[in-house]
Design a protein around this motif. Sequence first.
Motif, PDB file in Angstrom:
ATOM      1  N   THR A 197       7.895 -10.306  -5.931  1.00 44.39           N
ATOM      2  CA  THR A 197       6.806  -9.456  -5.458  1.00 44.39           C
ATOM      3  C   THR A 197       7.248  -7.989  -5.460  1.00 44.39           C
ATOM      4  O   THR A 197       8.412  -7.672  -5.718  1.00 44.39           O
ATOM      5  CB  THR A 197       6.372  -9.877  -4.043  1.00 44.39           C
ATOM      6  N   ARG A 198       6.311  -7.103  -5.132  1.00 44.27           N
ATOM      7  CA  ARG A 198       6.552  -5.671  -5.276  1.00 44.27           C
ATOM      8  C   ARG A 198       7.663  -5.139  -4.374  1.00 44.27           C
ATOM      9  O   ARG A 198       8.266  -4.113  -4.667  1.00 44.27           O
ATOM     10  CB  ARG A 198       5.254  -4.893  -5.024  1.00 44.27           C
ATOM     11  N   LYS A 231       1.922  -8.827  -5.608  1.00 39.84           N
ATOM     12  CA  LYS A 231       1.589  -8.909  -4.187  1.00 39.84           C
ATOM     13  C   LYS A 231       2.596  -8.074  -3.412  1.00 39.84           C
ATOM     14  O   LYS A 231       3.731  -7.894  -3.859  1.00 39.84           O
ATOM     15  CB  LYS A 231       1.649 -10.358  -3.687  1.00 39.84           C
TER      16      LYS A 231
END
Length: 275
Positions: A197-198, A231
């Motif tokens: 994820t980010r 996300k």
Amino acid sequence: MERIFEPFKRKTDVSEQKQATIAEFQEDNICFYRFIGGNPGETETLGHKLQNLKKSKPLLIGLFRFPFRFEGKRRKMTAHEQYFIMKDYCDAIIFFHSDELMQTIDPTIPIHEAHQAFDAIEERAIGTIRDMVEDTGKVNIDYHDIKAFISRNRGPLFIYTIEGRSFDEPLKYLISTPYLPKDFTEAKQLMINIGYTRGVDMEAFRQINLRLNDLFDKADLFKIGSYLIDKPGHLFNISLLVNGIQDPVDAPIKSNKNTFSKYKKVIRKWLAEPK
């Protein structure tokens, strides 16, 4: 017993259909064939079906489930024979032991729910390869990678996915479930696909790679794929493909009919000679 469904999109109710499953990636022509071993009446049919599939499918992967020990020695020996029939025809074979799958559920669960849970574990393996092929990333793993990976080490293949926000505990405990082969980390070849994820930083990415390589230090690293899970937060989804592991059972001993015929002729000649 057999049931057929389209690539991860079932069009029919399969609850009353037969046990072996075919799933295909139509765009890449990967075929999965699932079989629950132990029924002697299905041995010959198994060979014929796999032979026909092999003629038309560039990549054929078998999913084989061994019967429970309590089903008896005869079914066990039949399953051993059927496993090697599947191995002969398939490019790779993923195997599961029913007794070890049993350890993943509550023993008081209704029988039909238990079988659904076992099916879900096997279908998760198919789904992992599907996701690898379909989800593109910065470093993508595609059909050709899967095919090349398998062709370099034909035989048992195994797949496992780790999901989590942190990996503070040893990886050997995270990669731990009763149905994994005992020699999972002794594999000769490894492919890794890492989703992140980010919020995941490069240091975390580096540490995960180092720890995976340490755990699978005997394996040749075929490829590391990576892709963004779009996300927020700090979450990993790591899929591992390994092969070059041992067969779970010994191959049945086949009698040498030619040798027997040779000595049979000698015996007949000896009996015919005057004493």
